[in-house]
Design a protein around this motif. Structure first.
Motif, short mmCIF file in Angstrom:
data_model
loop_
_atom_site.label_atom_id
_atom_site.label_comp_id
_atom_site.label_asym_id
_atom_site.label_seq_id
_atom_site.Cartn_x
_atom_site.Cartn_y
_atom_site.Cartn_z
N TYR A 199 8.15 -96.56 27.13
CA TYR A 199 8.59 -95.60 25.05
C TYR A 199 7.09 -94.97 25.89
CZ TYR A 199 7.45 -94.32 21.02
OH TYR A 199 7.29 -93.17 19.66
N ILE A 216 -6.23 -84.21 7.02
CA ILE A 216 -6.03 -85.80 6.44
C ILE A 216 -7.03 -86.65 6.49
CG2 ILE A 216 -4.98 -87.51 7.86
CD1 ILE A 216 -2.87 -85.50 9.41
N ARG A 230 -12.38 -80.80 21.78
CA ARG A 230 -10.59 -80.00 21.39
C ARG A 230 -10.85 -80.48 19.58
NH1 ARG A 230 -7.57 -83.10 24.47
NH2 ARG A 230 -5.97 -82.36 24.25
N ILE A 242 -1.25 -84.11 14.63
CA ILE A 242 -2.94 -83.78 15.14
C ILE A 242 -2.70 -83.48 16.03
CG2 ILE A 242 -4.34 -85.69 14.86
CD1 ILE A 242 -3.18 -87.37 12.68
N ASP A 243 -3.35 -84.19 16.83
CA ASP A 243 -3.51 -83.50 19.01
C ASP A 243 -2.37 -83.86 19.58
OD1 ASP A 243 -5.09 -83.18 20.76
OD2 ASP A 243 -6.19 -84.91 21.28
N ILE A 244 -2.83 -82.82 20.79
CA ILE A 244 -1.59 -82.61 21.51
C ILE A 244 -2.31 -82.49 23.51
CG2 ILE A 244 -0.02 -80.83 22.46
CD1 ILE A 244 0.38 -79.52 20.08
N ASN A 271 -9.24 -81.65 16.83
CA ASN A 271 -9.47 -82.98 16.47
C ASN A 271 -10.08 -83.97 17.73
OD1 ASN A 271 -8.62 -82.57 13.58
ND2 ASN A 271 -6.58 -82.29 14.35
N LYS A 307 -2.16 -99.71 19.46
CA LYS A 307 -0.88 -100.27 19.59
C LYS A 307 -0.48 -101.31 20.72
CE LYS A 307 -0.09 -95.79 17.52
NZ LYS A 307 0.39 -95.52 15.78
N ASP A 323 -6.56 -96.53 15.75
CA ASP A 323 -5.80 -97.37 15.09
C ASP A 323 -5.41 -98.36 16.79
OD1 ASP A 323 -3.18 -98.58 14.26
OD2 ASP A 323 -2.06 -96.69 14.87
N GLY A 335 -0.80 -78.51 13.67
CA GLY A 335 0.76 -77.74 14.19
C GLY A 335 1.58 -78.81 13.37
N ILE A 336 3.38 -78.49 13.23
CA ILE A 336 4.26 -78.96 12.36
C ILE A 336 5.09 -79.10 13.05
CG2 ILE A 336 5.90 -78.24 10.57
CD1 ILE A 336 2.90 -79.13 9.17
N LEU A 363 -0.53 -77.14 7.07
CA LEU A 363 -1.73 -77.67 7.70
C LEU A 363 -2.56 -78.50 7.03
CD1 LEU A 363 -2.63 -75.15 10.74
CD2 LEU A 363 -0.01 -77.06 10.44
N PRO A 364 -1.86 -79.84 6.68
CA PRO A 364 -2.85 -80.35 5.59
C PRO A 364 -4.22 -81.01 5.94
CG PRO A 364 -0.56 -81.59 6.80
CD PRO A 364 -0.90 -80.60 7.18
N LEU A 381 0.05 -87.20 19.11
CA LEU A 381 -0.56 -87.60 17.80
C LEU A 381 -0.28 -87.29 16.59
CD1 LEU A 381 -3.83 -88.60 19.21
CD2 LEU A 381 -1.79 -89.78 19.54
N TYR A 382 0.55 -87.11 15.76
CA TYR A 382 1.04 -86.66 14.70
C TYR A 382 1.41 -87.82 13.36
CZ TYR A 382 5.09 -90.00 15.71
OH TYR A 382 6.55 -90.98 16.52
N TRP A 383 0.81 -87.40 12.00
CA TRP A 383 0.62 -88.35 10.79
C TRP A 383 1.69 -88.62 10.59
CZ3 TRP A 383 -3.59 -90.72 9.30
CH2 TRP A 383 -3.44 -90.79 8.12
N MET A 384 1.94 -89.53 10.42
CA MET A 384 3.50 -90.42 9.60
C MET A 384 3.42 -90.26 7.95
SD MET A 384 4.31 -93.11 12.14
CE MET A 384 2.81 -94.10 12.34
N PRO A 391 2.46 -83.72 9.81
CA PRO A 391 1.76 -83.12 10.66
C PRO A 391 1.57 -82.98 12.21
CG PRO A 391 1.07 -83.41 8.00
CD PRO A 391 3.12 -83.80 9.08
N VAL A 401 2.95 -71.00 8.17
CA VAL A 401 2.45 -72.73 8.95
C VAL A 401 1.19 -73.01 8.64
CG1 VAL A 401 2.16 -73.53 11.45
CG2 VAL A 401 3.83 -71.81 11.18
N VAL A 430 -1.18 -93.00 11.74
CA VAL A 430 -1.44 -92.28 13.38
C VAL A 430 0.11 -92.35 14.13
CG1 VAL A 430 -2.38 -91.72 15.13
CG2 VAL A 430 -3.24 -91.57 12.38
N GLY A 431 0.94 -92.18 14.36
CA GLY A 431 2.52 -91.65 15.36
C GLY A 431 1.62 -91.49 16.97
N LYS A 432 1.99 -91.49 17.72
CA LYS A 432 1.58 -91.54 19.67
C LYS A 432 3.00 -91.80 19.91
CE LYS A 432 1.60 -92.38 23.34
NZ LYS A 432 2.39 -92.96 24.22
N ALA A 433 3.71 -90.20 20.69
CA ALA A 433 5.20 -90.17 21.14
C ALA A 433 4.62 -89.71 22.78
CB ALA A 433 6.20 -89.39 20.89
N ALA A 463 -5.02 -80.73 10.36
CA ALA A 463 -3.48 -80.76 11.28
C ALA A 463 -2.92 -79.40 11.81
CB ALA A 463 -2.15 -81.08 10.39
N PHE A 499 -5.68 -77.76 25.22
CA PHE A 499 -4.75 -78.66 24.51
C PHE A 499 -4.58 -79.05 26.34
CE2 PHE A 499 -4.00 -77.38 20.47
CZ PHE A 499 -4.63 -77.98 19.64
#
Lengths: 157, 157
Positions: free
Chosen positions: B142, B15, B100, A133-135, B102, B136, B134, A21-22, B12-13, A64-67, A131, B8, A104-107, A19, B93
């Motif tokens: 959204y 994954i 990058r 994963i990427d920005i 990840n 989606k 993944d 970031g948080i 950071l885990p 991108l984040y880890w659910m 956590p 922080v 993996v979530g994507k917002a 990860a 980023f």
């Protein structure tokens, strides 16, 4: 066909990532309704602070984040969208359910502010402690699709 | 500040995830110009075939993939966008560079066909053999942002 299937499965690698970031916000449990106005901080690994330079030239970013409350592995292949049992089961890849093989979530969120290694964003649908994963910068045209077609059940409540 | 930073980083885990499919196309080396018309197959783990049901009710899908030619770890924090040295260095980023922390790619592509465990898509900017993390559905509103602002250098050649 069986041989072809086996061949694919043998090629599927295991991937390890760390990860970057948080998420910090007031939301301790999911799901809630109306993530749109939730303000969150993304606290990035301080060793990556410089990698955030120029990001605030964009109004929106992709996170991108880890659910982490959902374990990877063997989730159901079909789910009721948004947990609503009145909507028939759908293939999980056709939904945004967190119960997916790789959670993996994507917002796409509005970037309100960047200060050093902390990003303040609006609309991130991730709970406190998630956590990241990427920005990435959100780029209209590349990240959006004109006249995209969706089935009616995706927006039904 | 140092304590906050260390805190922080400790949280950071690492994954671990397993690819759910592999990209198949004619593109053996990156980068190329004009991915827009490239047709690719995504061959999904046959054990996940049912999880693809209903996906073809969407015209566009989001693909998260692992840019396996780029190792994770300590890439540069700043890069020249698209490798163009005439554009000044930017925080990684703030770019879509595969170099990058990840190397996860995110593409919005047109879904042309689904047959059993194979998706045929147009516009996926990933080379042959790329692991897919993944899949989606793309949901306008959204996944898109109205009136998003980007800096000029993101689109300059």
């Amino acid at each position: 066909m069986i041989n072809a299937g086996a061949k694919v499965d043998n090629e599927l690698p295991t991937i390890s990532l760390k990860a970057v970031g948080i998420v910090r916000n007031e939301i301790k449990q999911s799901p809630i309704q109306g993530w749109g106005k939730v303000v969150s901080e993304i606290v990035v690994d301080p060793s990556l602070t410089e990698a955030l330079d120029n990001l605030d030239e964009f109004s929106h970013i992709i996170v991108l984040y880890w659910m982490h409350q959902h374990s990877p592995g063997q989730p159901p292949t079909k789910v009721h969208p948004r947990g609503n049992r009145e909507v028939p089961l759908k293939g999980v890849f056709a939904t945004r359910s967190p119960n997916r093989p790789n959670p993996v979530g994507k917002a796409t969120v509005r970037l309100l502010q960047r200060q050093s290694n902390i990003l303040t964003v609006e609309g991130l649908d991730a709970i406190d402690g998630t956590p990241v994963i990427d920005i990435k910068p959100y780029i209209p045209g590349y990240d959006s699709a004109d006249s995209a077609r969706v089935p009616q059940w995706i927006t039904e409540e």
